[in-house]
Write a protein that holds these residues in place. Structure first.
Motif, PDB file in Angstrom:
ATOM      1  N   LEU A 140     -52.073   0.107 -11.013  1.00 53.15           N
ATOM      2  CA  LEU A 140     -51.416  -0.965 -10.269  1.00 53.15           C
ATOM      3  C   LEU A 140     -51.654  -0.824  -8.768  1.00 53.15           C
ATOM      4  CD1 LEU A 140     -47.985  -1.081 -12.158  1.00 53.15           C
ATOM      5  CD2 LEU A 140     -49.765  -2.838 -12.220  1.00 53.15           C
ATOM      6  N   GLU A 144     -53.763  -3.366  -6.229  1.00 59.14           N
ATOM      7  CA  GLU A 144     -53.163  -4.048  -5.075  1.00 59.14           C
ATOM      8  C   GLU A 144     -53.906  -3.712  -3.792  1.00 59.14           C
ATOM      9  OE1 GLU A 144     -48.892  -4.750  -2.855  1.00 59.14           O
ATOM     10  OE2 GLU A 144     -48.957  -4.108  -4.943  1.00 59.14           O
ATOM     11  N   TYR A 155     -51.672  -8.860  -5.010  1.00 53.47           N
ATOM     12  CA  TYR A 155     -52.113  -8.346  -6.303  1.00 53.47           C
ATOM     13  C   TYR A 155     -51.997  -9.428  -7.382  1.00 53.47           C
ATOM     14  CZ  TYR A 155     -51.910  -6.002 -10.793  1.00 53.47           C
ATOM     15  OH  TYR A 155     -52.124  -5.663 -12.103  1.00 53.47           O
ATOM     16  N   GLU A 159     -54.565 -10.254 -10.306  1.00 51.73           N
ATOM     17  CA  GLU A 159     -54.125  -9.644 -11.558  1.00 51.73           C
ATOM     18  C   GLU A 159     -54.945 -10.121 -12.757  1.00 51.73           C
ATOM     19  OE1 GLU A 159     -50.146 -10.646 -12.836  1.00 51.73           O
ATOM     20  OE2 GLU A 159     -49.782  -8.549 -13.353  1.00 51.73           O
TER      21      GLU A 159
END
Length: 453
Positions: A140, A144, A155, A159
């Motif tokens: 994650l 980002e 992000y 995604e």
């Protein structure tokens, strides 16, 4: 052999992943020596683990060692971007990438990296004293960071692209060792072929959508330039009036895919395994924390201090030695060449298993499988016994990873900010089972408990 070797977990006391992830090469090296020839289907492949020969390949003075041709699935992920291009096209794309990642530009990316880590740490406040799965968190975070620094977007906007690239990577991994009859793909499409075609098209549409938004802002006057992030110079090059410098829309899409994919894949493992090693070796965790507080106190990292993180750099180098993101490199011999005493015919593939070098006791000593960051205390030459070709975590030669310093900054900032706030210990539920899908990653995740200082 590979399936069997990863079927059981490892002990924490040794990091001997060469025998685990490349058991065939580990066994054949002992049987046939440092260099030997194998057949990969119909393709001759010379496996080279001799540092002197690797030095010749790495230097590539005659330009005879080219990147291996990507298979159909890696082609869909990377296209004909910087990581696989050759000749003039490679030079043109590398020039653009070098401009994006030069020192001053990297300084400007540090605040975005810090903001991304702060977002992650804010999320962690809900889970203090509980297990946090750091390989997922690393994914994650790196997603980002790339979105913020490379594409100027949040992000959430990227995604969808990340999810699709992960799906494509899974398809590529499960087809890695399947050898097809030449040309059969034109007549027979398997399920993975059809699925990857669909994903490739969807990724392309998403990236072109991002490009269109940026160009629209220029046209409407919302922005006065294309931007100084990774995407900006690509769009600018697409509009260059000089044909020699101009790149196509396909080139832009391929470069974006390459940076999204390679930029994330190479950093996830480094962040995750460095936290594993710090959680296991609490003495080095304390040394790193002391250095961080001496340089930054309670404040966020700054550019000058990041460059002076010696202990942290030693820890990250040792992590990269034990768990390099890429475990082997492939080069294609364009024309007949002399390699040491060998004559290598044209179109032979040369495979360099980086794990063999990183875990070679003749380079690193008999404690090669132990975590000892002090190896790097006096520089790279001393650490490798002056065999510089023995340490190649981000590739080698002029084709090394252009985002190396970008990844290094990210890998220093995140642990520094974590150590300022938390003391980390390995969860009793952690099972040490490194595997290779595309890069090295944990098979069952990395649960770590973070206790507030």
């Amino acid at each position: 052999m590979r399936g069997e070797s990863i079927s059981t977990p490892m002990d924490f006391s040794s990091h001997h992943i060469f025998a685990r992830l490349l058991p065939d090469i580990h066994a054949w090296k002992q049987l046939y020596g440092r260099n030997y020839l194998i057949w990969y289907g119909p393709q001759a492949q010379l496996v080279v683990t001799d540092p002197e020969l690797i030095k010749e390949i790495r230097n590539n003075k005659d330009g005879v060692y080219l990147k291996g041709r990507p298979n159909q699935f890696s082609k869909k992920i990377l296209g004909d971007g910087l990581s696989v291009a050759e000749g003039e096209k490679w030079s043109k794309l590398r020039k653009i990438a070098n401009h994006v990642f030069y020192a001053e530009s990297l300084k400007g990316m540090v605040p975005a990296m810090i903001a991304s880590v702060e977002t992650m740490l804010e999320r962690w406040t809900q889970h203090e004293k509980k297990e946090i799965e750091v390989s997922k968190e690393s994914r994650l975070l790196t997603a980002e960071v790339i979105s913020r620094t490379a594409f100027g977007s949040s992000y959430l906007e990227g995604e969808k692209i990340f999810a699709m690239l992960m799906e494509m990577g899974t398809i590529m991994a499960r087809n890695r060792y399947k050898i097809r009859l030449p040309g059969i793909g034109k007549f027979l499409k398997l399920r993975d072929d059809l699925e990857s075609d669909k994903i490739e098209q969807a990724i392309r549409e998403s990236i072109i959508g991002m490009i269109d938004k940026r160009e629209e802002k220029m046209v409407t006057g919302e922005e006065n330039n294309y931007g100084s992030d990774f995407l900006g110079p690509l769009i600018k090059a697409n509009h260059d009036i000089d044909e020699k410098n101009r790149i196509s829309v396909d080139d832009m899409v391929d470069e974006c895919k390459t940076f999204y994919f390679a930029g994330q894949e190479t950093t996830i493992g480094l962040l995750a395994f460095s936290l594993v090693l710090l959680a296991i070796h609490t003495d080095w965790q304390e040394k790193a924390r002391k250095e961080v507080f001496e340089l930054f106190g309670q404040h966020n990292p700054n550019v000058e201090g990041i460059a002076r993180l010696k202990i942290m750099s030693m820890i990250l180098n040792e992590t990269l030695r034990l768990y390099p993101p890429v475990i082997s490199l492939l080069r294609r011999v364009e024309r007949e060449v002399r390699l040491g005493k060998l004559i290598v015919p044209a179109n032979t593939y040369v495979m360099v298993p980086l794990l063999a070098l990183h875990h070679d006791p003749e380079i690193w000593g008999q404690d090669v499988h132990l975590f000892k960051p002090e190896r790097f205390a006096d520089g790279m030459a001393k650490a490798t016994n002056n065999i510089i070709a023995g340490f190649n975590p981000f590739g080698f030669g002029r084709r090394n990873c252009v985002g190396l310093n970008f990844a290094a900054n990210e890998a220093k900032i995140a642990p520094s900010m974590i150590l300022q706030r938390y003391r980390c210990t390995l969860s009793p539920n952690y099972v040490h089972s490194p595997i290779q899908i595309l890069t090295i990653r944990p098979k069952n995740g990395i649960p770590i408990i973070f206790n507030k200082l």
